[in-house]
Design an enzyme around this catalytic site. Structure first.
Site, mmCIF file in Angstrom:
data_model
loop_
_atom_site.group_PDB
_atom_site.id
_atom_site.type_symbol
_atom_site.label_atom_id
_atom_site.label_comp_id
_atom_site.label_asym_id
_atom_site.label_seq_id
_atom_site.Cartn_x
_atom_site.Cartn_y
_atom_site.Cartn_z
ATOM 1 N N PHE A 47 0.938 5.429 -5.518
ATOM 2 C CA PHE A 47 1.606 4.162 -5.224
ATOM 3 C C PHE A 47 1.169 3.561 -3.890
ATOM 4 O O PHE A 47 1.997 3.055 -3.126
ATOM 5 C CB PHE A 47 3.135 4.322 -5.280
ATOM 6 C CG PHE A 47 3.639 4.629 -6.659
ATOM 7 C CD1 PHE A 47 3.672 3.636 -7.631
ATOM 8 C CD2 PHE A 47 4.044 5.911 -7.010
ATOM 9 C CE1 PHE A 47 4.134 3.910 -8.918
ATOM 10 C CE2 PHE A 47 4.499 6.202 -8.285
ATOM 11 C CZ PHE A 47 4.541 5.199 -9.249
ATOM 12 N N CYS A 57 -5.865 10.757 -23.232
ATOM 13 C CA CYS A 57 -6.700 9.996 -22.321
ATOM 14 C C CYS A 57 -7.650 10.986 -21.709
ATOM 15 O O CYS A 57 -7.473 11.414 -20.589
ATOM 16 C CB CYS A 57 -5.840 9.306 -21.290
ATOM 17 S SG CYS A 57 -6.155 7.554 -21.180
ATOM 18 N N ARG A 77 0.226 0.853 -2.095
ATOM 19 C CA ARG A 77 0.306 -0.600 -2.280
ATOM 20 C C ARG A 77 0.913 -1.228 -1.031
ATOM 21 O O ARG A 77 1.907 -0.728 -0.515
ATOM 22 C CB ARG A 77 1.235 -0.942 -3.455
ATOM 23 C CG ARG A 77 0.760 -0.446 -4.799
ATOM 24 C CD ARG A 77 1.840 -0.659 -5.850
ATOM 25 N NE ARG A 77 1.438 -0.023 -7.106
ATOM 26 C CZ ARG A 77 2.148 -0.095 -8.233
ATOM 27 N NH1 ARG A 77 3.274 -0.767 -8.268
ATOM 28 N NH2 ARG A 77 1.722 0.512 -9.323
ATOM 29 N N GLY A 78 0.367 -2.342 -0.631
ATOM 30 C CA GLY A 78 0.916 -3.054 0.532
ATOM 31 C C GLY A 78 0.875 -2.150 1.750
ATOM 32 O O GLY A 78 -0.193 -1.653 2.109
ATOM 33 N N ASP A 79 2.040 -1.871 2.344
ATOM 34 C CA ASP A 79 2.066 -1.006 3.525
ATOM 35 C C ASP A 79 2.778 0.317 3.241
ATOM 36 O O ASP A 79 3.349 0.942 4.118
ATOM 37 C CB ASP A 79 2.723 -1.738 4.704
ATOM 38 C CG ASP A 79 4.179 -2.091 4.396
ATOM 39 O OD1 ASP A 79 4.599 -1.913 3.232
ATOM 40 O OD2 ASP A 79 4.879 -2.542 5.308
#
Lengths: 260, 260
Positions: free
Chosen positions: B243, B105, B245-247
């Site tokens: 990571f 990649c 994400r959210g809180d």
């Protein structure tokens, strides 16, 4: 070799911060020497390294057949592989090979080259497999993707016959995972013209070309194909399935004549 | 240019099959000629092409500074770009550059080379930004990722100051998205040493090196970093967040001394 390593992380959760151990995926540089010359350094997950090298050499047309490999040694700790092949192609060809490799995600050729590459390739006979079987295999594949479930950092590929998964491979690179699958199948002397490949990642033209070169008749992905992959699937006759999740999937070509 | 195209698909849902139109992401081959010689073909999403080329040339060290570009023309329909630069580096250097590009990649160098490349680079001053702000920016970034929401087939990157998103870029390739971001920032004359980059994709060593070369002090990803990226973050002083994400988020280095 280890595929994950422990590192200390500071976890922040809703205003609370703690220092904890975490597992992160290893990114392993493997430098390949082909017939005495440095060819390329692959950044990969350190599993199935011989398979990766064999598959890479096939996919990139450094060899046309697995039997051309006379010697394949990997020094794991050093991150070095040496390969000797029967037919020693001149450096010029190799460099041209290198020039088509992009910074995007793998080997990149222009569209016309991509079509040229696959023009000679036609899937002679598709594979009969029911969508519900593809979805069942995809569920098993997801469950077996241990490294993904552990780290969230890899892509997987699985080789299947019309009823079961034969083996699966994982790598931090989508293309490496596919090369490992191809290399392993060829090293084990497996026929590919009657097999299905499952992939977790997106299907780009490059992945399609890798499959086409090996005569693989069906690719099913959990995620999206690109338009160029769809066009190349039409050209080559590979049946391309996307968004295979739960009880749904999309078939991008070979319908309604498809047996799927 | 269009970033998606309509194709007909056969949708299979719980045993029912229908033929419908679907949007698929365009995979566009862009061949770059540098100072009269063909350099590379990038497979990309056809947006921000000048930005992509400028960023690619900077990231791959074909130029050291954006001002070295004298001319940059893109013929969109033909998929051709011509670039002329002030300093014309010899072909040999270019070919060495090509050889380090992997099929994984993006640009791949051996670990030692990767460390060598970043040895000279030290983030002088980190950026003060509260985790809750990073998470708020990530939420906005996710909401704004239109092409991703439409097709599921792209990766995004966003450039932020300590309170807001300045712009974001999307591409089928993680590395292309980052190159577009870098190219756009440099073409607009933006300072990068006081900015945060958000990315949807995994953070590999290559992405970390691209950021390090531009002096970007903080990278935050919605997904996982590799171990090599963590080690290079430690070497260069880039604050690496994963990571997000959210809180929740993980900080992989620069703690507890970090201002984050």
């Amino acid at each position: 070799m280890k595929t994950t390593n422990r590192v200390m992380v500071s976890r922040w959760r809703s205003g609370e911060s703690t220092i904890e151990e975490d597992q992160v995926i290893v990114e392993y540089p493997l430098t390949i020497h082909l017939n005495g010359e440095e060819l390329v350094t692959l950044l990969c997950t350190p599993t199935s390294l011989k398979e990766l090298i064999a598959g890479f050499l096939l996919s990139e047309s450094f060899i046309d057949d697995i039997d051309e490999i006379i010697e394949l040694n990997v020094e794991e700790e050093a991150g070095l592989a040496t390969v000797n092949t029967e037919i020693k192609r001149p450096l010029r060809e190799k460099l041209i090979g290198r020039r088509t490799i992009t910074s995007g995600c793998g080997k990149g050729t222009s569209f016309y080259n991509a079509v040229d590459q696959t023009k000679a390739i036609k899937i002679q006979k598709s594979m009969e497999i029911h969508p519900s079987i593809v979805l069942q295999l995809m569920r098993e594949f997801n469950q077996n993707s241990l490294l993904f479930r552990e780290t969230g950092g890899v892509h997987g590929c699985a080789l299947c016959n019309s009823s079961e998964i034969l083996f699966q491979e994982e790598d931090i690179g989508r293309h490496n995972a596919m090369d490992k699958l191809i290399g392993r199948a060829r090293l084990e002397g497996k026929e590919l013209s009657d097999k299905l490949v499952l992939t977790a990642g997106r299907v780009s033209s490059e992945l399609l070309i890798k499959a086409a070169k090996q005569g693989i008749p069906v690719i099913a992905s959990r995620s999206a194909p690109t338009e160029l992959a769809v066009r190349l699937a039409q050209e080559t006759g590979i049946t391309l399935i996307g968004f295979a999740r739960g009880d749904k999937l999309n078939i991008y070509n070979n319908f309604p004549s498809t047996k799927v």
